[in-house]
Design a protein around this motif. Structure first.
Motif, short mmCIF file in Angstrom:
data_model
loop_
_atom_site.label_atom_id
_atom_site.label_comp_id
_atom_site.label_asym_id
_atom_site.label_seq_id
_atom_site.Cartn_x
_atom_site.Cartn_y
_atom_site.Cartn_z
N THR A 337 0.77 -1.09 -0.07
CA THR A 337 -0.12 0.04 -0.10
C THR A 337 0.68 1.17 0.14
O THR A 337 1.94 1.24 0.88
N TRP A 338 0.86 2.09 -0.73
CA TRP A 338 1.65 3.14 -1.25
C TRP A 338 1.55 4.35 -0.06
O TRP A 338 2.78 4.86 0.35
N THR A 339 0.49 5.01 0.15
CA THR A 339 0.27 5.97 0.93
C THR A 339 -0.57 5.82 2.15
O THR A 339 -1.38 4.68 1.99
N SER A 340 -0.39 6.75 3.05
CA SER A 340 -1.23 6.69 4.39
C SER A 340 -2.62 7.10 3.71
O SER A 340 -3.55 6.95 4.71
N THR A 341 -3.08 7.69 2.70
CA THR A 341 -4.23 7.93 2.34
C THR A 341 -4.78 7.44 1.11
O THR A 341 -4.97 8.09 0.15
N PRO A 342 -5.10 6.20 1.00
CA PRO A 342 -5.24 5.62 -0.21
C PRO A 342 -6.42 5.71 -0.82
O PRO A 342 -6.76 5.23 -2.05
N THR A 343 -7.44 6.55 -0.24
CA THR A 343 -8.81 6.75 -0.88
C THR A 343 -8.92 8.26 -0.96
O THR A 343 -10.03 8.90 -1.22
N LYS A 344 -7.64 9.07 -0.92
CA LYS A 344 -7.88 10.70 -1.19
C LYS A 344 -6.55 10.79 -2.06
O LYS A 344 -5.59 10.38 -1.95
N TRP A 345 -6.91 11.88 -2.77
CA TRP A 345 -5.66 12.33 -3.78
C TRP A 345 -4.87 13.07 -2.65
O TRP A 345 -5.14 13.99 -1.74
N SER A 346 -3.51 12.76 -2.88
CA SER A 346 -2.40 13.67 -2.02
C SER A 346 -1.24 13.55 -2.79
O SER A 346 -0.87 13.17 -3.78
N ASN A 347 -0.12 14.28 -2.32
CA ASN A 347 1.31 14.09 -2.82
C ASN A 347 2.17 13.08 -2.07
O ASN A 347 3.38 12.94 -2.23
#
Ligand code: HEB
Length: 747
Positions: A337-347
């Motif tokens: 899982t790449w990011t801490s907010t996988p259901t929100k756009w972010s950088n």
């Protein structure tokens, strides 16, 4: 559970079954036989809508906002048969859209999301499309609700767009208008390999895969694997392995070498029409969302849908690991899982890529992946709110940092997230729409105003169109311009026949045959073309002195049409309304992909390393959306018009070159005519008719019409005494069809 696969339930092997098309077939006896099947695909025979249904018109009347709202509701409406990770299907649906569109390749314009092909084999069963059968099934209620007004093709792509919006990303827009097909598209060459994830054939012309370089077996006597930097992917393929959309996520041939992986990414995304910046934007943008699935070793995963049991009803990859879904899902065998907010756009993707150092690890399924060297447990678990994990990446993600060119781009976006947003929005829009053809085919309320260069734009008509009497006088002037009728014909053909039905690029509109690179293509005979265009421009400037205007594009087609009309002695339909594009409106580099290696209709070109001349002919006919009768009548007719690219007399089997007649067929089928190869290439032939004394020469393009049983059967029709009129009529209508292939503005 799958031991019955491929076996007949009553004990007969499929090949022995003598009903429903079973049995050993021509294709089994003569695998190298020339196949014409791709010229009769997607007809009313396989399409329940028949011939008259206009999908784009239907889509125009859809409740678009209602549809989008339904899709948004579905995003978080987790279903028991396939629960949503993190309570949101967004990532899953983006992957479905991306895999739908990402098969597009520039080389022949085939693949892509324009026909809803993900429903059919092989795509529905590709290892890379694992578990997307569930994504498509989640959409079924919406498809059934909107019915005829919504194709699967549009739905697959729109759903990814809506997923992005629902997770806080502003997209560039969306255009609908992709009609579904109802059978597998056999025209796409996916590679010569016979094993999934194989790549033994696609690299064998150039540099082979890493295994053959001794990397897998540690054989130092073989070349070093850095050689992968120059491995040469067969045209027109767009993927590094059979059954993948693009590259192996673990690295080339499964080896976790991020730098080498960047090379494969560059090649395969380049074949998808994406430059470095677009490529990086797509990967960064896409992997901002969702997760990968590799809960356990893949042994518990059943067969793909096309090999599945009848009771599975089109589902595949049944997974017996625990309940086989949700936290136990196994798709790629990677667990990231790449990011801490996988259901929100972010950088976050780029923030983590550069914040952490990465080390190799194995997923629970044993696949190569990367984990951050940190104690930070900042990544959520898809189903357990109390669990946290370390950041993880795929080898192909690390590639964006270790490759110098990708690094430069992604570091800039790390500092300037707005630039990433803009780049991702544009690249995503291009990905979904690149094979739709001109804007005149786009429908729906979300078409962006801004025109992109990859649309191959042509200016709008800003003048009154020529009238019938203008056309009559222009035809006279063109025929009196000093240009040979045959040359007017090859010029019109050269302009119009650059069209490809696959991605709807090319064609006469825009008069791009005047521009780089087309004006320099060998098949267009650059020197002669320059003279022809100068003569046509003179006709134009005379005419445009008055109050009316005519475009060069129209005149190019009209010149050929006038010459055909004269040679045929019947009137030939002409539809004005083309306009002329400028060089600035033309991405010259991207037009190089339209350059023909061969064009059998102009008797140009011969076999290449892997494709025989006559296979190229069928391929070209397919790109021109011709049926096999149209192929035959055009080729034979054009020969009598003396329209070979180099003015050679190959295949000009007539005593009256320049007059449209069925002589090509009559002479070709004359039993007193005997052919023999004129050299060892087996590409050129000499024919001698021992009764009449006639001597002819011909190419494989010509002779295949007499040697292939189905083409010959059609040639016999056009050679018949009572079919002279039919021949002329069919030739003229096929000619007009080709001239107007890109006229979506009047269709
Ligand atoms: Fe991706 C997922 C790979 C690109 C989007 N991916 C994924 C996965 C993999 C991958 C392996 C997992 C699957 C499973 O489930 O298991 N990719 C990849 C690669 C590449 C990519 C190799 C190239 C480099 N992607 C991409 C792009 C995009 C994407 C371009 C868009 C834009 N993906 C994605 C998503 C996901 C993925 C969204 C998630 C899904 C879910 O969540 O389910």
């Amino acid at each position: 559970s799958n031991q019955n696969v491929g076996k007949c339930p009553v004990g007969l092997d499929n090949k022995e079954a003598n009903f429903g098309g079973g049995g050993t077939k021509n294709n089994d006896w003569w695998p190298n036989d020339l196949k014409l099947n791709i010229l009769r695909q997607h007809t009313a025979q396989s399409n329940p809508f028949g011939e008259t249904f206009n999908y784009a018109e239907a889509f125009k009347t859809i409740d678009y906002q209602g549809l989008k709202n339904d899709l948004k509701t579905l995003m978080t409406d987790s279903q028991d048969f396939w629960p949503a990770d993190f309570g949101h299907y967004g990532g899953f649906f983006i992957r479905m859209s991306w895999h739908s569109a990402g098969t597009y390749r520039v080389g022949d314009g085939r693949g892509g999301g324009g026909q809803g092909q993900q429903r059919f084999a092989p795509l529905n069963s590709w290892p890379d499309n694992a578990n997307l059968d569930k994504a498509r099934r989640l959409l079924l209620p919406i498809k059934l609700k909107y019915g005829n007004k919504l194709s699967w093709a549009d739905l697959f792509l729109l759903t990814g767009n809506v997923a992005l919006e629902d997770m806080g990303f502003k997209t560039f827009g969306f255009a609908g208008g992709r009609p579904d097909t109802y059978e597998a598209d056999e025209s796409v060459y996916w590679g010569g390999e016979t094993t999934w994830l194989g790549n033994d054939v696609r690299y064998s012309q150039g540099h082979p895969g890493m295994a053959e370089h001794g990397v897998l077996d540690g054989d130092k006597s073989k070349k070093d694997h850095t050689d992968i930097h120059s491995r040469d992917l067969e045209e027109p393929l767009g993927a590094s392995h059979m059954g993948l959309i693009y590259v192996n996520p673990e690295g080339p041939d499964g080896i976790p070498d991020a730098a080498a992986s960047a090379q494969d990414i560059r090649t395969t995304f380049g074949r998808m029409a994406m430059n470095d910046e677009e490529t990086a934007a797509l990967i960064v943008g896409g992997h901002t969302f969702g997760k990968t699935h590799g809960a356990a070793p893949t042994e518990t995963v059943g067969k793909e849908p096309n090999a599945g049991d009848i009771h599975q009803q089109g589902f595949g990859w049944a997974n017996t690991y625990k309940d086989g879904k949700g936290p136990n899902a196994i798709t790629s065998g990677l667990e990231v899982t790449w990011t801490s907010t996988p259901t929100k756009w972010s950088n976050h993707y780029l923030e983590y890529l550069y914040k952490y150092e990465w080390e190799k690890e194995k997923s629970p399924a044993g696949a190569n992946q990367w984990v951050a060297k940190t104690d930070d447990e900042i990544i959520p678990h898809a189903f357990d709110k109390n669990k946290k994990q370390k950041p993880r990446m795929l080898t192909t993600d690390i590639a964006l940092r270790v490759d110098p060119a990708y690094e430069k781009i992604t570091r800039r976006w790390l500092e300037h997230p707005k630039e990433l947003e803009d780049a991702f929005a544009r690249a995503w829009f291009k990905l979904l729409h690149r094979d739709m053809g001109p804007r005149t085919r786009w429908v729906g309320p979300e078409i962006p105003r801004e025109v992109s260069i990859w649309e191959d734009p042509v200016p709008e008509v800003d003048h009154e169109l020529v009238t019938e009497s203008d056309i009559t006088s222009l035809k006279k002037e063109l025929l009196a311009s000093g240009i040979e009728p045959a040359t007017l014909i090859t010029t019109a053909w050269g302009a119009a026949a650059s069209f490809r039905g696959s991605d709807k690029r090319g064609g006469a509109n825009g008069a791009r045959i005047r521009l780089e690179p087309q004006k320099n293509w060998a098949v267009n005979q650059p020197k002669e073309l320059e003279k022809t265009l100068a003569a046509i421009e003179k006709v134009q400037s005379n005419f445009n002195k008055g109050s009316k205007k005519v475009s060069i594009a129209d005149l190019i087609v009209l010149g050929g049409t006038a010459a055909v009309e004269k040679a045929a002695g019947v009137s030939v339909k002409f539809t004005p309304g083309r306009t002329d594009a400028t060089q600035e409106q033309t991405d010259a580099q991207s037009f190089t992909h339209l350059q023909p290696f061969t064009d059998g209709f102009r008797n140009f070109g011969t076999s290449t390393a892997r494709v025989r001349t006559e296979q190229w002919l069928v391929d070209k006919a397919h790109l021109l959306t011709l049926s096999s009768p149209e192929l035959v009548v055009l080729l034979g007719g054009l020969r009598t018009l003396n329209a070979n690219w180099d003015h050679s007399s190959h295949g000009v089997l007539t005593k009256n070159p320049g007059k449209l007649s069925n002589d090509f067929f009559v002479n070709l089928l004359d039993t007193n005519l005997a052919w023999k190869p004129s050299d060892e290439t087996n590409e050129f032939f000499e024919g001698f008719n021992h009764k009449t004394g006639d001597k002819w020469t011909g190419t494989r393009h010509d002779l295949v019409i007499g040697s292939h049983p189905e083409l010959r059967a059609i040639a016999e029709v056009y050679a018949s005494a009572d079919n002279k009129e039919r021949f002329t009529k069919d030739f003229v209508s096929a000619w007009t069809k080709v001239m107007d292939l890109d006229r979506f503005d009047v269709k």
